[in-house]
Design a protein around this motif. Sequence first.
Motif, mmCIF file in Angstrom:
data_model
loop_
_atom_site.group_PDB
_atom_site.id
_atom_site.type_symbol
_atom_site.label_atom_id
_atom_site.label_comp_id
_atom_site.label_asym_id
_atom_site.label_seq_id
_atom_site.Cartn_x
_atom_site.Cartn_y
_atom_site.Cartn_z
ATOM 1 N N LEU A 1 -44.083 -5.867 25.482
ATOM 2 C CA LEU A 1 -44.562 -5.702 24.114
ATOM 3 C C LEU A 1 -45.790 -6.562 23.829
ATOM 4 O O LEU A 1 -45.933 -7.667 24.360
ATOM 5 N N SER A 2 -46.649 -6.040 22.977
ATOM 6 C CA SER A 2 -47.790 -6.821 22.491
ATOM 7 C C SER A 2 -47.280 -7.905 21.552
ATOM 8 O O SER A 2 -46.111 -7.901 21.136
ATOM 9 N N ALA A 3 -48.153 -8.833 21.189
ATOM 10 C CA ALA A 3 -47.740 -9.921 20.301
ATOM 11 C C ALA A 3 -47.224 -9.380 18.969
ATOM 12 O O ALA A 3 -46.219 -9.865 18.432
ATOM 13 N N ARG A 4 -47.891 -8.374 18.446
ATOM 14 C CA ARG A 4 -47.454 -7.794 17.172
ATOM 15 C C ARG A 4 -46.098 -7.124 17.310
ATOM 16 O O ARG A 4 -45.222 -7.295 16.451
ATOM 17 N N GLU A 5 -45.901 -6.372 18.380
ATOM 18 C CA GLU A 5 -44.620 -5.692 18.586
ATOM 19 C C GLU A 5 -43.494 -6.699 18.796
ATOM 20 O O GLU A 5 -42.387 -6.521 18.280
ATOM 21 N N LEU A 6 -43.782 -7.757 19.553
ATOM 22 C CA LEU A 6 -42.766 -8.766 19.814
ATOM 23 C C LEU A 6 -42.351 -9.463 18.523
ATOM 24 O O LEU A 6 -41.157 -9.707 18.287
ATOM 25 N N HIS A 7 -43.325 -9.755 17.673
ATOM 26 C CA HIS A 7 -43.027 -10.362 16.373
ATOM 27 C C HIS A 7 -42.132 -9.451 15.544
ATOM 28 O O HIS A 7 -41.149 -9.896 14.930
ATOM 29 N N ASP A 8 -42.452 -8.161 15.526
ATOM 30 C CA ASP A 8 -41.656 -7.215 14.743
ATOM 31 C C ASP A 8 -40.251 -7.042 15.323
ATOM 32 O O ASP A 8 -39.276 -6.898 14.578
ATOM 33 N N LEU A 9 -40.149 -7.045 16.657
ATOM 34 C CA LEU A 9 -38.833 -6.880 17.281
ATOM 35 C C LEU A 9 -37.922 -8.062 16.953
ATOM 36 O O LEU A 9 -36.715 -7.883 16.754
ATOM 37 N N GLU A 10 -38.470 -9.247 16.879
ATOM 38 C CA GLU A 10 -37.659 -10.431 16.591
ATOM 39 C C GLU A 10 -37.072 -10.393 15.184
ATOM 40 O O GLU A 10 -36.100 -11.093 14.896
ATOM 41 N N ALA A 11 -37.660 -9.559 14.323
ATOM 42 C CA ALA A 11 -37.131 -9.418 12.960
ATOM 43 C C ALA A 11 -35.996 -8.396 12.887
ATOM 44 O O ALA A 11 -35.329 -8.285 11.852
ATOM 45 N N VAL A 12 -35.757 -7.667 13.969
ATOM 46 C CA VAL A 12 -34.690 -6.670 14.013
ATOM 47 C C VAL A 12 -33.363 -7.383 14.277
ATOM 48 O O VAL A 12 -33.296 -8.287 15.116
#
Length: 237
Positions: free
Chosen positions: A132-143
């Motif tokens: 994942l890109s940095a943005r995707e990784l940040h969003d995934l951590e909020a799941v």
Amino acid sequence: MPERASVACLVLWAPALDRAEIRALMSAEERARYERFAEPADRARFATARALVRTAMGRATGVAPDLVRFDRRCRHCGGPHGKPWVPGAAVKFSLSHSGGRVVLALAEHAEPGVDVERIAGRQIARLAPRVLSARELHDLEAVPPRDRPAAYHVYWTRKEAVLKAVGRGLSSSLRGITVSGPDRPAELRHWEAEFGPPAIAMSDLRPGRGYAAALALETPGRIDLTEQYLDDPLDAP
């Protein structure tokens, strides 16, 4: 702004089966690959995938399925490692399988890329930073943790579908591509690969419970999508 033209894409789903009639369509090289699989499930997925694409492309070209010939010359460099295609055919295809699902995408005016993955409790925390890109990784951590495996596989299938559509496979960095999150319609949002950004249209697919799947077309237009569920790969239209 004028409306973007739509591109028709047929997506065929088939269950993984292994029968003599299905195996009969294989070439000698395909039969050798089939025999190298030790697990029955792997053999069934491979046999079904070959029968599905041979039947569909045979009907698209007017050639008997067992006589369909494939070429793997890369359309970017001419090497023998490219996305498979049928010489002389207007229809382009992309194939994927996972678990008990086999999927084939067919389009006449754009290169398709399709991917299906069975959602598994993999080590998401270890794999996600590599994919994942940095943005995707940040969003995934909020799941919420229990929902992360499904969310991760949505990202994965969307990204792999894009790379298969452009014919690069996983040789390009998945982290250099950013797609929309699982709670949003499928969309390519950012591109940092070593080659120029393609025009891509995307759609999520309906593989059934426990799976994630996505479709990408290399086109500036929209996708006119039809999904068809077959009981047998030999029934491909």
